[in-house]
Design a protein around this motif. Structure first.
Motif, PDB file in Angstrom:
ATOM      1  N   TYR A 115       1.013  -1.063   0.245  1.00 62.66           N
ATOM      2  CA  TYR A 115      -0.291  -0.107   0.195  1.00 62.66           C
ATOM      3  C   TYR A 115       1.101   1.337  -0.031  1.00 62.66           C
ATOM      4  N   HIS A 116       0.790   1.995  -1.175  1.00 60.24           N
ATOM      5  CA  HIS A 116       1.774   3.411  -1.474  1.00 60.24           C
ATOM      6  C   HIS A 116       3.176   2.487  -1.279  1.00 60.24           C
ATOM      7  N   TRP A 117       4.097   1.799  -0.879  1.00 60.31           N
ATOM      8  CA  TRP A 117       5.115   1.747  -1.040  1.00 60.31           C
ATOM      9  C   TRP A 117       5.818   2.527  -2.007  1.00 60.31           C
ATOM     10  N   LEU A 118       7.261   2.789  -2.172  1.00 61.29           N
ATOM     11  CA  LEU A 118       7.975   3.103  -2.536  1.00 61.29           C
ATOM     12  C   LEU A 118       8.437   2.390  -3.899  1.00 61.29           C
ATOM     13  N   LEU A 119       8.534   2.460  -5.250  1.00 58.12           N
ATOM     14  CA  LEU A 119       9.082   1.423  -6.225  1.00 58.12           C
ATOM     15  C   LEU A 119       8.382  -0.154  -6.226  1.00 58.12           C
ATOM     16  N   THR A 120       7.645   0.137  -5.988  1.00 59.37           N
ATOM     17  CA  THR A 120       6.153  -0.742  -6.405  1.00 59.37           C
ATOM     18  C   THR A 120       5.686  -0.653  -7.805  1.00 59.37           C
ATOM     19  N   TRP A 121       5.231   0.525  -8.515  1.00 65.02           N
ATOM     20  CA  TRP A 121       4.637   0.371  -9.737  1.00 65.02           C
ATOM     21  C   TRP A 121       5.926  -0.324 -10.912  1.00 65.02           C
ATOM     22  N   PRO A 122       5.284  -1.415 -11.606  1.00 67.71           N
ATOM     23  CA  PRO A 122       4.281  -1.711 -11.890  1.00 67.71           C
ATOM     24  C   PRO A 122       3.624  -2.819 -11.240  1.00 67.71           C
ATOM     25  N   LYS A 127      -0.936 -12.812  -4.945  1.00 65.62           N
ATOM     26  CA  LYS A 127      -1.865 -13.409  -3.911  1.00 65.62           C
ATOM     27  C   LYS A 127      -1.957 -11.943  -3.098  1.00 65.62           C
ATOM     28  N   GLY A 128      -3.084 -11.460  -2.788  1.00 62.60           N
ATOM     29  CA  GLY A 128      -3.615 -10.577  -2.256  1.00 62.60           C
ATOM     30  C   GLY A 128      -3.841  -9.298  -3.320  1.00 62.60           C
ATOM     31  N   PHE A 129      -3.460  -7.463  -2.878  1.00 62.48           N
ATOM     32  CA  PHE A 129      -3.088  -6.925  -3.091  1.00 62.48           C
ATOM     33  C   PHE A 129      -2.124  -5.979  -3.404  1.00 62.48           C
ATOM     34  N   MET A 130      -2.230  -4.668  -4.242  1.00 64.48           N
ATOM     35  CA  MET A 130      -1.299  -4.124  -4.315  1.00 64.48           C
ATOM     36  C   MET A 130      -1.368  -2.499  -4.649  1.00 64.48           C
ATOM     37  N   VAL A 131      -1.120  -1.077  -3.627  1.00 62.14           N
ATOM     38  CA  VAL A 131      -1.456  -0.290  -4.668  1.00 62.14           C
ATOM     39  C   VAL A 131      -0.275   0.672  -4.447  1.00 62.14           C
ATOM     40  N   THR A 132       0.710   1.124  -5.329  1.00 63.79           N
ATOM     41  CA  THR A 132       1.653   1.136  -5.709  1.00 63.79           C
ATOM     42  C   THR A 132       2.116   2.299  -5.491  1.00 63.79           C
ATOM     43  N   GLY A 133       3.010   2.849  -4.896  1.00 68.28           N
ATOM     44  CA  GLY A 133       3.651   4.278  -4.312  1.00 68.28           C
ATOM     45  C   GLY A 133       3.547   5.166  -5.285  1.00 68.28           C
ATOM     46  N   ARG A 134       3.600   6.312  -4.453  1.00 67.45           N
ATOM     47  CA  ARG A 134       4.078   8.344  -5.474  1.00 67.45           C
ATOM     48  C   ARG A 134       4.655   7.838  -6.761  1.00 67.45           C
ATOM     49  N   LEU A 135       5.817   7.119  -6.781  1.00 69.39           N
ATOM     50  CA  LEU A 135       6.766   6.957  -7.988  1.00 69.39           C
ATOM     51  C   LEU A 135       6.298   6.144  -9.115  1.00 69.39           C
ATOM     52  N   SER A 136       4.717   6.107  -9.190  1.00 68.59           N
ATOM     53  CA  SER A 136       3.987   5.518 -10.095  1.00 68.59           C
ATOM     54  C   SER A 136       4.012   6.212 -11.519  1.00 68.59           C
ATOM     55  N   LYS A 145      -8.169  -4.266 -10.539  1.00 69.81           N
ATOM     56  CA  LYS A 145      -7.796  -2.629 -11.152  1.00 69.81           C
ATOM     57  C   LYS A 145      -9.121  -2.333 -10.222  1.00 69.81           C
ATOM     58  N   LYS A 146     -10.065  -3.454 -10.002  1.00 66.18           N
ATOM     59  CA  LYS A 146     -11.326  -2.558  -9.113  1.00 66.18           C
ATOM     60  C   LYS A 146     -10.650  -1.896  -8.100  1.00 66.18           C
ATOM     61  N   LEU A 147      -9.276  -2.119  -7.400  1.00 60.12           N
ATOM     62  CA  LEU A 147      -9.044  -1.484  -6.231  1.00 60.12           C
ATOM     63  C   LEU A 147      -9.309   0.479  -6.124  1.00 60.12           C
ATOM     64  N   LYS A 148      -8.873   1.019  -7.541  1.00 62.79           N
ATOM     65  CA  LYS A 148      -8.704   1.642  -8.265  1.00 62.79           C
ATOM     66  C   LYS A 148      -9.750   2.673  -7.595  1.00 62.79           C
ATOM     67  N   LYS A 149     -11.429   2.203  -7.879  1.00 59.43           N
ATOM     68  CA  LYS A 149     -12.088   2.796  -7.716  1.00 59.43           C
ATOM     69  C   LYS A 149     -12.390   3.170  -6.346  1.00 59.43           C
ATOM     70  N   VAL A 150     -12.397   2.641  -5.416  1.00 58.92           N
ATOM     71  CA  VAL A 150     -12.191   2.483  -3.655  1.00 58.92           C
ATOM     72  C   VAL A 150     -11.656   3.013  -3.210  1.00 58.92           C
ATOM     73  N   LEU A 151     -10.756   3.288  -4.051  1.00 59.81           N
ATOM     74  CA  LEU A 151      -9.457   4.787  -2.886  1.00 59.81           C
ATOM     75  C   LEU A 151      -9.474   5.391  -3.318  1.00 59.81           C
ATOM     76  N   GLU A 152      -9.846   6.225  -4.751  1.00 65.55           N
ATOM     77  CA  GLU A 152     -10.271   7.387  -5.068  1.00 65.55           C
ATOM     78  C   GLU A 152     -11.579   7.398  -4.044  1.00 65.55           C
ATOM     79  N   TYR A 153     -12.913   6.940  -4.217  1.00 64.71           N
ATOM     80  CA  TYR A 153     -13.658   6.998  -2.937  1.00 64.71           C
ATOM     81  C   TYR A 153     -13.392   7.236  -1.358  1.00 64.71           C
TER      82      TYR A 153
END
Length: 218
Positions: A115-122, A127-136, A145-153
């Motif tokens: 969750y927002h850890w640096l250098l996790t993009w792309p 098995k689980g989930f990934m939300v890439t960091g600010r250097l995306s 991919k569906k997590l994008k809507k959840v996080l923006e909300y």
């Protein structure tokens, strides 16, 4: 690394530049019981600095690989300026040359959450989930991919920063064994506090400690 039969969960929260002097002052204020308990009941210590100038991508990559920059390669090349590679191209997780702790966990059939850890993009299928960091480098920042809507909300004004509500929701939903999250929202207050950390003026700035309360609650 050996994973024992009994299931245990590991949570890693990264707060860049929060040093021991500042953390100890916060604890002495009596308002950060979780931080105090983690230090008292867990393990703590100092990480040997790799270079004179702090570089979060370098240091946080060392944390998750267990090796210095000479082996993990981030910030170590003739053309490196610590956070970028030559021609201004940002580092990505594909530039890390050492195995990360979350890759080891996946190899051992564990569920992970990034969750927002640096250098996790792309992001990649895990098995689980990934939300890439600010250097995306594009809007493809989550798996699934569906997590994008959840996080923006959950935090429409700051979707690229740590939101403790979203983090807790994801941890529970995916029931992860290993969670890595990075909190950078307090980066500015930390630097303001640093200016007077060695002087009596620090008393005048203790109101900035409020920026860390929700992390202690998390």
């Amino acid at each position: 690394m050996i994973w024992r039969n009994k299931r245990k969960k590991v949570f890693v929260i990264g707060i860049p530049h929060l040093n021991w002097k500042l953390l100890n002052l916060m604890i002495k204020s009596g308002k950060f019981q979780a931080f105090e308990r983690l230090i008292k009941d867990g393990s703590s210590g100092k990480i040997v600095p790799q270079e004179d100038v702090c570089s979060s991508p370098v240091e946080f990559t060392s944390m998750i690989t267990g090796v210095k920059k000479e082996k993990h390669s981030i910030g170590y090349s003739e053309h490196s300026d610590k956070e970028y590679i030559e021609n201004g191209k940002l580092y990505t997780r594909l530039d890390i040359k050492a195995k990360t702790i979350w890759e080891i966990a996946l190899e051992n059939r564990r569920k992970i959450g990034l969750y927002h850890w640096l250098l996790t993009w792309p992001p990649k299928k895990v098995k689980g989930f990934m939300v890439t960091g600010r250097l995306s480098q594009d809007n493809n920042k989550t798996y699934p991919k569906k997590l994008k809507k959840v996080l923006e909300y959950s935090d429409p004004d700051s979707p690229d920063f740590f939101d403790h509500r979203a983090a807790l929701m994801l941890i529970k939903k995916y029931d992860v064994d290993l969670f890595l999250g990075m909190e950078e929202r307090a980066h500015g207050p930390i630097h303001i506090l640093w200016e007077d950390i060695e002087s009596d003026k620090i008393e005048e700035k203790k109101s900035f400690f409020n920026y860390f309360k929700y992390m202690d609650l998390f």
